[in-house]
Design a protein around this motif. Sequence first.
Motif: not given
Length: 286
Positions: A164-185
């Motif tokens: 029950t708990a794992v899905w929001p953690i996966i999806l929100n973490t993935a969104v955060g990773i994908r929102q990292i600015p390209q300049d940081y990378r």
Amino acid sequence: MTALTETHRTAAPSARFANLVPATVAWARNAVANTLPPLVALAILVGIWQLLCMGAGASLPAPSKVVTDTWELISNPFFDHGGTDKGLFWHLFASLKRVAVGFSLAAVAGVLLGVLIGQSSLAYRGLDPIFQVLRTVPPLAWLPISLAAFRNADPSAIFVIFITAVWPIILNTAVGIRQIPQDYRNVARVMRLSGPEYFFKIMLPATVPYMFTGLKIGIGLSWLAIVAAEMLIGGVGIGFFIWDAWNSSLMSEIILALVYVGVVGFMLDRLIGFIAGRISGPKARS
């Protein structure tokens, strides 16, 4: 010179006391401003409840009757007469143990899988549709499968919490990773940061708000799921306590248990928020 030193020493405590008084007054005003409105609202709601239940045909007990009927449970939550005949503390403690194990497993797996599908476009395309389908399955629908797989109540309940708990953690973490600015990378590539350095210096600080949003949602869903699951699996736990009280037509005990469930859920939410503040606070100040 000695007289000036003595004067400075006596003046310093007075100055500190003078600074302490306004700070204390401001803290008291802030505390009153934060606690008074919910207390007034709660008093109004309890008063309305009391008035509505004063009639002879009321189907629910009034607040005064709830307190009278359950005073032994309120005053002695630690009794243990063996089996499932225990005080509310032990029922809540058993539920919290299951939630702690299931949610901890979900947090670890959720963050790791979120980082994977956030970093890898191939993993995102392959796993995200599956996750989107599985997350829509109601928590209790997993209970028969977990009971068939584990053949034991405790691991089955823990699995339901995990799934029950794992899905929001996966999806929100993935969104955060994908929102990292390209300049940081790009900076990470220029500085030739290693994998662990990139994770702790760039990825983790950038995704903490998203990650803890998922964790807050996950802990709330975990608490909801365990109460419902315990109604079916039995044993010691707050969900079983509520179901057993219903079978015995003890409405006052059900209402008391619901109050405890709400308070504990509120405290769990605030605990995750506090941890998030402690982790992101130093980074925000720096």
